[in-house]
Write an enzyme that holds these catalytic residues in place. Structure first.
Site, PDB file in Angstrom:
ATOM      1  CG  ASP A   2      52.797  37.251 -29.586  1.00 26.58           C
ATOM      2  OD1 ASP A   2      53.439  36.481 -29.336  1.00 26.58           O
ATOM      3  OD2 ASP A   2      52.269  38.288 -28.724  1.00 26.58           O
ATOM      4  CD  GLU A  32      55.339  43.150 -27.348  1.00 28.78           C
ATOM      5  OE1 GLU A  32      55.969  42.445 -26.359  1.00 28.78           O
ATOM      6  OE2 GLU A  32      54.485  42.433 -27.814  1.00 28.78           O
ATOM      7  CD  GLU A  67      51.411  35.629 -24.287  1.00 32.08           C
ATOM      8  OE1 GLU A  67      52.268  35.160 -24.485  1.00 32.08           O
ATOM      9  OE2 GLU A  67      50.951  36.858 -24.253  1.00 32.08           O
TER      10      GLU A  67
HETATM   11  C1  LIG Z   1      58.040  38.690 -23.144  1.00 29.69           C
HETATM   12  O1  LIG Z   1      56.922  39.695 -23.966  1.00 29.69           O
HETATM   13  C2  LIG Z   1      56.239  39.087 -24.546  1.00 29.69           C
HETATM   14  C3  LIG Z   1      54.815  39.574 -24.313  1.00 29.69           C
HETATM   15  O2  LIG Z   1      54.672  39.242 -22.809  1.00 29.69           O
HETATM   16  C4  LIG Z   1      53.843  38.562 -24.847  1.00 29.69           C
HETATM   17  O3  LIG Z   1      52.499  38.986 -24.701  1.00 29.69           O
HETATM   18  C5  LIG Z   1      53.963  38.406 -26.266  1.00 29.69           C
HETATM   19  O4  LIG Z   1      53.546  37.226 -26.700  1.00 29.69           O
HETATM   20  O5  LIG Z   1      55.482  38.565 -26.836  1.00 29.69           O
HETATM   21  C6  LIG Z   1      56.256  39.280 -26.121  1.00 29.69           C
HETATM   22  C7  LIG Z   1      57.540  38.777 -26.717  1.00 29.69           C
HETATM   23  O6  LIG Z   1      57.464  37.712 -27.132  1.00 29.69           O
HETATM   24  O7  LIG Z   1      58.587  39.530 -26.446  1.00 29.69           O
END
Ligand SMILES: CO[C@H]1[C@H](O)[C@@H](O)[C@H](O)O[C@@H]1C(=O)O
Length: 660
Positions: free
Chosen positions: A347, A268, A375
């Site tokens: 995720d 990311e 989240e």
């Molecule tokens: C810290 O970043 C996060 C990001 O906010 C999140 O939306 C996603 O779940 O995963 C990323 C990760 O786990 O690195």
């Protein structure tokens, strides 16, 4: 600063049954952690039994005796509690075991469980039991739903009495490591490894040390450039390696209780070894070599995937990415590197299969990463008790070997004889008075800690324990709260994205329904719904993800007939008219579960309302308010999902309920 004590809220007991034990304490060990254990026993004696404990001159005079023993069956972090002739002995090979044993005894006191004849032995399932905080130095928390950070504010490190309260809470459930800053390391956070923040971090780590917790930091892979002025962060460049060596030497000297580092690289937008055509093993190993002389460990995240996908491309599959990137590197990491693997391949969705890397890797240390920050599971505005989900993940058979093949076996080190491994949770804490925003979300923090210590513990048992410690030992309260908690994850799953498909949330903040929110985006998060059906084909004909598992599971997932139905849409494209094992069509299942899920929230709200007057009003109201919101919001979910699929399929609900 105001904060509450969560499950360490002690209440004065009316009976005097256990007072005799809390008269005098004797500790054979004088280390700081043992001193903490004694202080905690004294505090519990004072606040629960109303007694002032004295230090005994020898073991024979004591009501409670903390003993260091030599017994590999107990180990340094395990403990034995034994009551004999009016004396309770807490034994361990190490001070941390004595502390965990003391907290276990205090728990029994809070729950009013009998101490007479007590005889129990508990050893931790996992060597590492970590919290990962995604706290930023400006005080914000990435995916934080309970206020701001209590570690950072205005680009400074905060060390105050809440630091100790945090360490105490974490240690009380067996946590022994904490990463205090966000894995997305930007701005001043990159400098946490420099002298600039050395003093405060050292102070913080000393407080952590009193509770047997090691401090970890997230680091920026590009630090040699950003801090060191080098023109590259290439892990195979001699200058870069030398820079890391010097940096590690300095920081481990400055902060003796530093455990090591957590790294998010090539993920990311974060920098990583791919920029230099190097592997993640190259990247992790250069850090590991630099940290090794100080016993430091490098925890390297496997959350590496292409976040610039084209939604028209049906072959690239984000689910495959972890395995595709890391399996070829199995066995290539140093001993002090641990790969940290999210529980699922996507995720933290409400339902995902277990990551294929868990059970794939055989020659690499592994940590299971879960997320108690909710989240994707209601952001601590919805109740969603996640321990039942974690139990399923831990109990999953990977078939990686003949015997001990579950995820719990693998991350505990039992399967491959590893010592550096365990569990980590993305934490759900913040500076709200109650620590977790939603009072019931504290059950996830408590439950995670206890479960990482004892993966055999049951989800219901932990819910009951937590409720009794938090709200007092009233049967009706404990049962009602446990009921709400136990129905919450299934309810959330019912009224949100169906059968393992996930997402369907609003982009960016990830709260609330938006079926197509991530459908035509670059993140690899699709449901592929059309007028005939929905789901992703991850069999051989599709992306092939199902084949990343060992044969037994690969076969299971490959075939629509044997694929567990809760994951059906994760692995297959299914027509709306397909009949599930229940005899219902897929579309009818979607309608029914969405009505049911929203109905479950109504029941949860009624259950909670029945507790009015039985728990502190402030807590009652905080939860009630959130449940009111959840009730409305679950209907919003229900109606958006049902309407979307009705409009796509044009198949009416058999029960004729209102769909818009
Ligand atoms: C810290 O970043 C996060 C990001 O906010 C999140 O939306 C996603 O779940 O995963 C990323 C990760 O786990 O690195």
């Amino acid at each position: 600063m105001s904060y509450e004590n969560a499950w360490l809220t002690y209440r004065m007991r009316q009976d005097s049954r256990d007072k005799k034990y809390f008269s005098k304490v004797y500790a054979e060990d004088e280390s700081i952690v043992a001193v903490t254990a004694v202080k905690e026993l004294e505090r519990a004696g004072r606040e629960i039994l109303g007694v002032r404990m004295e230090q005994a001159g020898c073991a024979a005079e004591a009501g409670i005796c903390l003993r260091l023993v030599s017994d590999p069956a107990i180990g340094e972090e395990g403990y034995q509690l034994r009551e004999e002739e009016g004396c309770i002995t807490i034994s361990s090979e190490g001070a941390r075991g004595l502390l965990y044993g003391s907290f276990a005894l205090i728990r029994r006191l809070q729950m009013e469980l009998p101490l007479e004849g007590l005889c129990m032995l508990e050893t931790p399932s996992n060597p590492l039991r970590m919290l990962n905080h995604w706290d930023n130095m400006d005080g914000s928390i990435e995916r934080g739903y309970s206020g701001n950070s209590f570690f950072f504010k205005d680009e400074k490190v905060i060390v105050d009495e809440r630091t100790r309260a945090y360490a105490r809470m974490a240690a009380s459930v067996g946590i022994n490591a904490s990463v205090i800053n966000n894995v997305n390391v930007r701005g001043n956070a990159t400098k946490l490894i420099t002298e600039e923040y050395g003093k405060e971090l050292r102070e913080m780590s000393e407080i952590f040390a009193e509770y047997g917790i090691r401090l970890f930091l997230s680091l920026n892979f590009a630090a040699p450039m950003e801090l060191g002025g080098l023109d590259s962060a290439d892990p195979l460049d001699g200058q870069v390696a030398a820079w890391w060596k010097d940096t590690m030497e300095d920081i481990f000297r400055r902060i003796p209780n530093l455990g090591g580092f957590l790294v998010k690289a090539d993920s990311e937008g974060r920098p990583g070894p791919f920029t230099y055509g190097r592997t993640h093993a190259d990247g992790a190993n250069v850090l590991a070599d630099a940290a090794a002389p100080y016993g430091g460990i490098i925890i390297w995240r496997c959350f590496v995937y292409n976040c610039q996908q084209d939604w028209r491309d049906r072959k690239t599959d984000r689910a495959r990415a972890g395995y595709d990137n890391f399996m070829p590197l199995d066995g290539k990491f140093r001993d002090n590197v641990i790969l940290q693997i999210k529980n699922g391949p996507m995720d933290f969705q409400v339902r995902e299969p277990v990551s294929s890397l868990l059970g794939g890797l055989t020659d690499t240390n592994q940590i299971l990463e879960v997320q108690i920050a909710q989240e994707y599971t209601g952001q601590q505005r919805h109740v969603c008790y996640l321990i039942p989900m974690f139990k399923e993940i831990l109990g999953f058979h990977t078939y990686c070997c003949g015997g001990q093949d579950t995820v719990a076996d693998i991350v505990s080190g039992r399967t491959w004889g590893q010592k550096s491994c365990g569990m980590a949770a993305v934490a759900n804490t913040g500076n709200d008075d109650n620590w977790t925003g939603h009072d019931l979300a504290a059950a996830n923090l408590y439950g995670f800690g206890r479960l990482s210590f004892q993966t055999d513990a049951g989800a219901r048992e932990l819910a009951e324990e937590w409720a009794a410690c938090t709200f007092g030992n009233d049967r009706v309260v404990t049962e009602t709260v446990t009921k709400i908690l136990m129905m919450s994850w299934p309810a959330y799953e019912k009224y949100t994205a169906p059968l393992g498909i996930g997402w369907m949330v609003n982009p960016n903040h990830h709260y609330g329904p938006n079926v197509d929110g991530y459908e035509y985006d670059r993140w690899g998060t699709y449901h592929r719904a059309d007028h005939l059906g929905l789901g992703i084909d991850r069999s051989r004909q599709g992306t092939g993800y199902a084949q990343q598992y060992r044969k037994e599971n690969a076969d299971l997932y490959e075939d629509i007939k044997t694929c567990p139905e809760e994951l059906l849409l994760f692995f297959h494209y299914i027509p709306y008219t397909y009949r599930l094992k229940s005899g219902k069509t897929l579309i009818q299942h979607i309608y029914d579960t969405h009505f049911e899920g929203a109905g479950d929230v109504e029941s949860m709200d009624i259950l909670w309302s029945s507790l009015e007057g039985k728990i502190p009003e402030r807590v009652y109201k905080r939860v009630k308010e959130r449940l009111e919101h959840q009730k409305e919001h679950s209907k919003e979910w229900r109606d958006q999902i049902n309407t979307y699929f009705f409009r796509k399929s044009m198949i009416p609900d058999e029960k004729g309920r209102q769909i818009y």
